[in-house]
Design a protein around this motif. Structure first.
Motif, short mmCIF file in Angstrom:
data_model
loop_
_atom_site.label_atom_id
_atom_site.label_comp_id
_atom_site.label_asym_id
_atom_site.label_seq_id
_atom_site.Cartn_x
_atom_site.Cartn_y
_atom_site.Cartn_z
N LEU A 258 0.86 -1.18 0.00
CA LEU A 258 0.00 0.00 0.00
C LEU A 258 0.90 1.24 0.00
O LEU A 258 1.76 1.39 0.86
CB LEU A 258 -0.89 0.01 1.25
CG LEU A 258 -1.62 1.34 1.52
CD1 LEU A 258 -2.67 1.63 0.45
CD2 LEU A 258 -2.28 1.32 2.90
N PHE A 259 0.69 2.10 -0.98
CA PHE A 259 1.40 3.38 -0.98
C PHE A 259 0.50 4.38 -0.26
O PHE A 259 -0.54 4.79 -0.78
CB PHE A 259 1.70 3.78 -2.44
CG PHE A 259 2.12 5.22 -2.60
CD1 PHE A 259 2.86 5.89 -1.63
CD2 PHE A 259 1.80 5.91 -3.77
CE1 PHE A 259 3.24 7.22 -1.80
CE2 PHE A 259 2.17 7.24 -3.94
CZ PHE A 259 2.88 7.89 -2.95
N ASP B 95 3.96 -4.59 -7.13
CA ASP B 95 2.51 -4.78 -7.09
C ASP B 95 1.96 -3.91 -5.96
O ASP B 95 1.92 -4.32 -4.81
CB ASP B 95 2.20 -6.25 -6.84
CG ASP B 95 0.71 -6.48 -6.72
OD1 ASP B 95 -0.07 -5.66 -7.26
OD2 ASP B 95 0.32 -7.45 -6.05
N PHE B 96 1.59 -2.69 -6.29
CA PHE B 96 1.15 -1.76 -5.24
C PHE B 96 -0.21 -1.16 -5.57
O PHE B 96 -0.66 -1.17 -6.71
CB PHE B 96 2.18 -0.64 -5.05
CG PHE B 96 2.15 0.42 -6.12
CD1 PHE B 96 2.75 0.21 -7.35
CD2 PHE B 96 1.50 1.63 -5.90
CE1 PHE B 96 2.70 1.18 -8.35
CE2 PHE B 96 1.46 2.61 -6.89
CZ PHE B 96 2.06 2.39 -8.11
N GLY B 97 -0.82 -0.65 -4.52
CA GLY B 97 -2.07 0.06 -4.70
C GLY B 97 -2.12 1.26 -3.78
O GLY B 97 -1.26 1.43 -2.91
N ILE B 98 -3.11 2.11 -4.02
CA ILE B 98 -3.31 3.25 -3.12
C ILE B 98 -4.70 3.09 -2.49
O ILE B 98 -5.47 2.22 -2.90
CB ILE B 98 -3.21 4.60 -3.88
CG1 ILE B 98 -4.22 4.63 -5.04
CG2 ILE B 98 -1.80 4.84 -4.36
CD1 ILE B 98 -4.37 6.00 -5.67
N VAL C 175 -2.96 -6.01 3.02
CA VAL C 175 -1.57 -5.69 2.62
C VAL C 175 -0.62 -5.95 3.79
O VAL C 175 -0.99 -5.80 4.95
CB VAL C 175 -1.39 -4.23 2.14
CG1 VAL C 175 -1.97 -4.03 0.77
CG2 VAL C 175 -1.94 -3.24 3.12
N LYS C 176 0.58 -6.35 3.40
CA LYS C 176 1.57 -6.67 4.43
C LYS C 176 2.61 -5.55 4.57
O LYS C 176 3.36 -5.49 5.52
CB LYS C 176 2.32 -7.97 4.06
CG LYS C 176 1.40 -9.19 3.96
CD LYS C 176 1.31 -9.86 5.34
CE LYS C 176 0.40 -11.06 5.36
NZ LYS C 176 -1.02 -10.78 5.16
N THR C 177 2.68 -4.70 3.54
CA THR C 177 3.70 -3.65 3.53
C THR C 177 3.06 -2.30 3.21
O THR C 177 2.27 -2.19 2.28
CB THR C 177 4.77 -3.95 2.45
OG1 THR C 177 5.34 -5.24 2.74
CG2 THR C 177 5.87 -2.91 2.42
N VAL C 178 3.44 -1.31 4.01
CA VAL C 178 3.02 0.07 3.71
C VAL C 178 4.25 0.88 3.35
O VAL C 178 5.27 0.81 4.05
CB VAL C 178 2.30 0.72 4.92
CG1 VAL C 178 2.16 2.22 4.72
CG2 VAL C 178 0.93 0.10 5.12
N LEU D 96 2.93 -5.48 10.56
CA LEU D 96 2.95 -4.69 9.32
C LEU D 96 4.37 -4.20 9.03
O LEU D 96 5.04 -3.69 9.93
CB LEU D 96 2.01 -3.48 9.48
CG LEU D 96 1.90 -2.55 8.29
CD1 LEU D 96 1.13 -3.21 7.14
CD2 LEU D 96 1.22 -1.23 8.68
N GLU D 97 4.80 -4.38 7.79
CA GLU D 97 6.11 -3.85 7.42
C GLU D 97 5.91 -2.41 6.95
O GLU D 97 5.05 -2.14 6.11
CB GLU D 97 6.71 -4.68 6.29
CG GLU D 97 8.11 -4.21 5.90
CD GLU D 97 8.67 -4.91 4.67
OE1 GLU D 97 9.88 -5.15 4.65
OE2 GLU D 97 7.90 -5.18 3.73
N VAL D 98 6.70 -1.51 7.51
CA VAL D 98 6.56 -0.09 7.14
C VAL D 98 7.88 0.39 6.56
O VAL D 98 8.93 0.23 7.18
CB VAL D 98 6.18 0.77 8.36
CG1 VAL D 98 6.03 2.23 7.95
CG2 VAL D 98 4.91 0.27 9.02
N LEU D 99 7.81 0.95 5.38
CA LEU D 99 9.03 1.45 4.74
C LEU D 99 8.80 2.85 4.21
O LEU D 99 7.72 3.17 3.70
CB LEU D 99 9.42 0.54 3.56
CG LEU D 99 9.84 -0.89 3.90
CD1 LEU D 99 9.87 -1.73 2.63
CD2 LEU D 99 11.21 -0.89 4.56
N HIS D 100 9.82 3.66 4.33
CA HIS D 100 9.76 4.95 3.66
C HIS D 100 10.16 4.72 2.21
O HIS D 100 10.94 3.81 1.91
CB HIS D 100 10.72 5.94 4.34
CG HIS D 100 10.64 7.32 3.75
ND1 HIS D 100 11.51 7.76 2.78
CD2 HIS D 100 9.75 8.33 3.97
CE1 HIS D 100 11.17 9.01 2.45
NE2 HIS D 100 10.12 9.37 3.16
N ILE D 101 9.66 5.55 1.34
CA ILE D 101 9.93 5.35 -0.09
C ILE D 101 11.45 5.31 -0.38
O ILE D 101 11.90 4.57 -1.25
CB ILE D 101 9.21 6.43 -0.95
CG1 ILE D 101 9.35 6.14 -2.44
CG2 ILE D 101 9.70 7.83 -0.62
CD1 ILE D 101 8.62 4.91 -2.89
#
Ligand SMILES: Cc1cc2nc3c(=O)[nH]c(=O)nc-3n(C[C@H](O)[C@H](O)[C@H](O)COP(=O)(O)OP(=O)(O)OC[C@H]3O[C@@H](n4cnc5c(N)ncnc54)[C@H](O)[C@@H]3O)c2cc1C
Ligand code: SF4
Ligand code: SF4
Lengths: 489, 421
Positions: B156-157, B186-189, B226-229, B253-258
């Protein structure tokens, strides 16, 4: 005591409304003391105007640089010199710097390194003002600021601006004793409790040759900083000795040979505090190091002006340490630890990790004098700490004391402290008792006199200096604008 | 427990003033040696980290009454965490946490700041920290992106309020989407269903509003599976990564900065930056990606009675060591031809852009004052542009540039990456 509106307005007119406050919210932030007002002047003229108003309205005042130390009675005008933060001049040729009160040592030192110069670093830390008098780690080569202060700008308690030394007659700051007036004996005292009345607004301090890099190559993130490489011709070591006598003998010899850039009589508890980043790690490392050392010891930094000079100094060091059965602490030989200690001792001056981190408070007995004498007293003061350690009232440090050589060891500093939790009244009381008893013993056994002690007892033994000091302050401060200035240090 | 739980920490403050400066051994001269915008601007000790802790102590013992000055002190702080880093070089004590609690207490006591109240009212109504003109997902129209409300996606973006609603910032969302597409992610908003992360509300002292937003977001994420944001905003990053974890909401939840995600894509060969640039840049560490982005450390314990401020079990402090510092730098270094020069105040002791803690809204003049100092520092490196990784920083820097007339340019890291694709 609230200032009446007109008086407040008079002060406000000097600095502008943005730089004065008597709001109750400000007071706990400063010192948990209710001041009449807190005021932040921006230059000497404003300081002078404030001091004159204090005389006019018979208000006491006290100035601070960073405000770390000092005792502040209520109802005074608290002059926070934070806005006076300029490096006025770095005179490379004549090797002095003129600074205002809120230049901290870390700032000035960094500027000096770029120019191949350095300065005395107060033991309190590079977070303190570079301007006030102090002693510290580098005293072996830089001496203390009672020597390093050159010309000074001083706003007297009555509000006159005095330029001492060279600045009194020419626009130069190279000398503290002339051709203008020399007030060295009065003006050297800015460390509590011996605070000279009035306000120091500028001071020239003496600079020294710096054999190191323009900047230390620091790597890592806080608090895990280390050096990517030990600077060329630099070395840091800790040596322990089988007895105090051997340690002292080595200290004297090193001084005579003038080879140490720094000679810091750390105990291992302080080494452990410096190289660790938490209380838990500190305790563990201290225990490890304590097992490794032979007995009392000191830390040295060797700094060569050239590779040959470095080799020579190292050889002399090894010989003197060997002759006195000294042993190098292996963990400090690790370049990572060595680098941390170089930075801690030259750039940071370590005192927070050593003192406040453990329990939040420490009480100390510091003394300047002849190391051989003061060390003998400190051994006894250390023994007297042991019962407090056994009862769990103070942080275990093996009853250690510390100190350092001054001017290649012909003078020295010795100090001993207890670290404790100030929220524990039993510990507080026990530490205060220890402090009183050991200060008294120092005086009774004629080691030295703690001028923080009872003046009427100590004064007569020291040419009644306290009466003279009273007369001096009386003459300088007829309106009693300086709250009890304590005694000369 | 609120502020009370930090009584011991606040009592540890020794008034050394280290919290006003970058760590002592990092000081490189007289210039750029300070780290706290608040004390630097307002000068009274009360505005420093240490002064604030002393105020916290007085608040607890009931000896302090609210005054306008007290509220001025409380709300003129970017909550940037720099004081804590400098303090924790030597001291074992919490600094930023009590500062948060002081604000929360003020809000709970109804002592709010009018500008922040307005922002929070907007949040409650529109789920946004900035006025919500138009549709939140409008920036994505025509881009044919997946929407996690109806489509399955790995990632998820989370775009964030400012980027979504400020037309000048749409370019950042578009660039991010382009980069992710290019790398085959494979991302979505969440589009119009996206709602504020709540992080800025927390900084402003509105803990309950933050929690409401956090719960909404986590419910949406759970539903979407979603598993990653990935966030392109440092505030969003810190909210999802640190604050949600602090309140036990993040789970696994995995959280990553762009910038972390792009770094990962480059290092795994999924993204190649080919286009050359001759640009000389410097990088600004956003507070909430850097020191404040350090993972939360869960801990519960008791002070061990005795001589020291130590706990059972031992307490590990978040000292700023583990923020996101290298990934954005590695990304910049992989742009062909780009020259990166560092400023004096970087990583854990970076100077804040000025917008944090609601200061951008409560005292815009102070925010711009803070940004101007950073602009000057950036320009002193000889760089033609400053790169950041947060839209709030970019916005504040651009305002400061406009005001100061500086010729420095400001880019978000995704803009440079997009250009180099
Ligand atoms: C942990 C610790 C370790 C220390 N170790 C050492 C040490 O090893 N060696 C050493 O020399 N000192 C030591 N000190 C004392 C130290 O010298 C001073 O605290 C420090 O150098 C003063 O700098 P400051 O900016 O903190 O001054 P402040 O705290 O601002 O002032 C110190 C005192 O001087 C007065 N004062 C400040 N500015 C002026 C001025 N412009 N004019 C007139 N009076 C003024 C203040 O009223 C106050 O009483 C230590 C203190 C602490 C807390
Ligand atoms: S908050 Fe930390 S750094 Fe600041 S004065 Fe207190 S102890 Fe020193
Ligand atoms: S959080 Fe930032 S602005 Fe606030 S007191 Fe700390 S350093 Fe200053």
């Amino acid at each position: 005591m609230a200032l009446n509106k007109d008086v407040y307005k008079a002060f406000e007119d000097v600095v502008g409304p943005e730089y004065i406050s008597n709001d109750p919210a400000m007071m706990p932030a400063y010192h948990q003391v209710q001041f009449a007002a807190i005021i932040l002047p921006g230059n000497t003229a404003e300081v002078q105007a404030i001091v004159k108003l204090c005389n006019k309205y018979k208000l006491a005042f006290r100035a601070v640089c960073t405000g770390w130390t000092g005792m502040f009675p209520p109802d005074i005008i608290y002059i926070d010199l934070r806005r006076m933060n300029r490096i006025v001049e770095i005179n490379e040729k004549n090797m002095y710097a003129v600074i205002e009160p809120y230049v901290i040592t870390a700032q000035l030192q960094a500027e000096l390194f770029k120019r191949g110069l350095h300065m005395n670093l107060k033991g309190a830390g590079s977070n303190c003002t570079a301007m006030l008098r102090g002693h510290g780690h580098l005293d072996q080569t830089t001496s203390g600021d009672d020597r390093n202060h050159l010309a000074i700008e001083w706003v007297t308690p009555e509000g006159h601006i005095v330029h001492s030394g060279a600045a009194g007659s020419v626009d130069e700051w190279f000398c503290g004793d002339g051709p203008g007036p020399s007030l060295r004996s009065i003006l050297t005292s800015a460390v509590p409790p011996g605070v000279t009345p009035g306000v120091f607004t500028k001071a020239a301090i003496k600079l020294y040759h710096w054999p190191g890099p323009t900047r230390f190559p620091i790597q890592g993130t806080s608090p895990n900083y280390s050096l990517s490489a030990i600077p060329a011709n630099f070395m840091a070591r800790y040596y322990s000795f089988p007895s105090v006598e051997k340690m002292w003998n080595a200290e004297i010899k090193l001084g005579e040979n003038e080879i140490c850039f720094e000679l810091m009589g750390f105990n291992v508890s302080m080494v452990a505090a410096n190289i660790t980043t938490s209380n838990e790690e500190d305790e563990r490392v201290f225990q490890e190091m304590n097992r490794e050392v032979r007995g009392p010891g000191f830390f040295v930094i060797i700094a060569g002006n050239s590779a040959a000079d470095f080799e020579y100094k190292k050889k002399v060091l090894e010989q003197i340490v060997g002759e006195n059965d000294g042993q190098s602490l292996k963990s400090v030989e690790d370049p990572r630890i060595e680098g941390i200690l170089l930075c801690q001792c030259i750039r940071v001056s370590a005192s927070i990790r050593e003192t406040f981190r453990a329990g939040g408070a420490f009480n100390s007995i510091p003394v300047m004098g002849q190391r051989d004498l003061t060390i003998r007293w400190a051994v006894g003061a250390g023994k007297a700490k042991e019962p407090l350690i056994e009862k769990g009232l103070i942080v275990p440090d093996g009853g250690a004391f510390f100190g350092w050589g001054v001017e290649q060891g012909h003078l020295g500093k010795t100090e001993i402290f207890c670290k404790f939790d100030p929220a524990n009244p039993v510990a507080k009381e026990a530490v205060e008792k220890w402090q009183q008893e050991q200060s008294k013993r120092a005086f009774d056994e004629r080691y030295f006199a703690m001028t923080m002690g009872p003046q009427d007892e100590i004064g007569p033994a020291l040419a009644n200096y306290h009466l003279w000091w009273k007369k001096v302050t009386e003459a300088l401060d007829p309106n009693h604008t300086s709250p009890d200035a304590g005694a000369l240090v | 427990m609120g502020l009370e739980q930090y009584k011991g920490d606040m009592g540890m403050c020794c008034r050394c003033s280290c919290c006003k400066f970058i760590p002592m051994q990092q000081v490189q001269g007289h210039q750029y040696s300070t780290v706290c915008p608040s004390i630097s601007r307002f000068d009274f000790h009360a505005y420093s980290g240490g002064g604030r802790l002393n105020i916290g102590t007085a608040m607890l013992d009931g000896s302090l009454k609210y005054t306008d000055k007290l509220l001025h002190i409380v709300y003129n702080c970017q909550m940037c965490g720099a004081c804590g880093v400098s303090c924790n070089y030597a001291m074992d004590m919490e600094v930023q946490e009590p500062l948060n609690e002081i604000r929360i207490k003020c809000v709970e006591d109804g002592k709010t700041n009018p500008a922040l109240e307005k922002v929070i009212k907007g949040l409650r109504k529109q789920g946004s920290m900035v006025p919500a003109a138009g549709k939140r997902g409008a920036w994505a129209s025509g881009l044919k992106l997946k929407n996690v409300a109806r489509d399955k996606a790995d990632v998820l973006f989370h775009v964030g309020c400012l980027t979504s609603y400020d037309k000048d910032m749409h370019k950042l969302a578009i660039a991010t989407a382009k980069i992710l597409k290019k790398a085959g992610v494979d991302f979505g908003i969440a589009g119009d269903n996206e709602t504020c992360c709540g992080g800025r509300a927390y900084q402003m002292g509105y803990e309950k509003d933050f929690l409401r937003q956090a719960k909404k977001n986590m419910a949406m994420i759970k539903k979407a599976g979603v598993k990653t944001v990935v966030t392109a905003c440092a505030d969003g990053y810190q909210a999802f990564k640190v604050l949600y974890d602090k309140f036990g909401l993040k789970k696994d939840l995995e959280v990553l900065h762009i910038s972390e995600y792009i770094d990962r894509l480059i290092k795994s060969g999924k993204l190649k930056l080919r286009k050359k640039t001759g640009m000389a840049v410097t990088y600004h560490d956003p507070c909430r990606l850097g020191r404040m982005g350090e993972p939360w450390i869960h801990w519960k314990g008791k002070k061990i009675p005795g001589d020291r401020f130590v706990f059972d079990p031992p307490k590990e402090y978040r000292r700023g060591s583990n923020g996101v510092y290298e990934p954005p730098r590695d990304v910049l270094k992989s742009i062909p031809g780009l020259r990166l020069t560092e400023m004096t105040r970087i990583k854990e002791y970076a100077w804040c852009c000025g917008a944090g803690g609601g200061v951008g809204e409560s005292n815009p003049g102070f925010a711009v004052w803070t940004a101007r100092e950073r602009i000057e520092e950036a320009a002193s490196t000889g760089a033609e542009a400053m790169v950041t990784a947060c839209p709030w920083c970019e916005k504040t820097f651009n305002e400061a540039i406009k005001e100061s007339g500086s010729s420095l340019k400001v880019y978000d890291i995704v803009e440079l990456v997009e250009n180099a694709l």
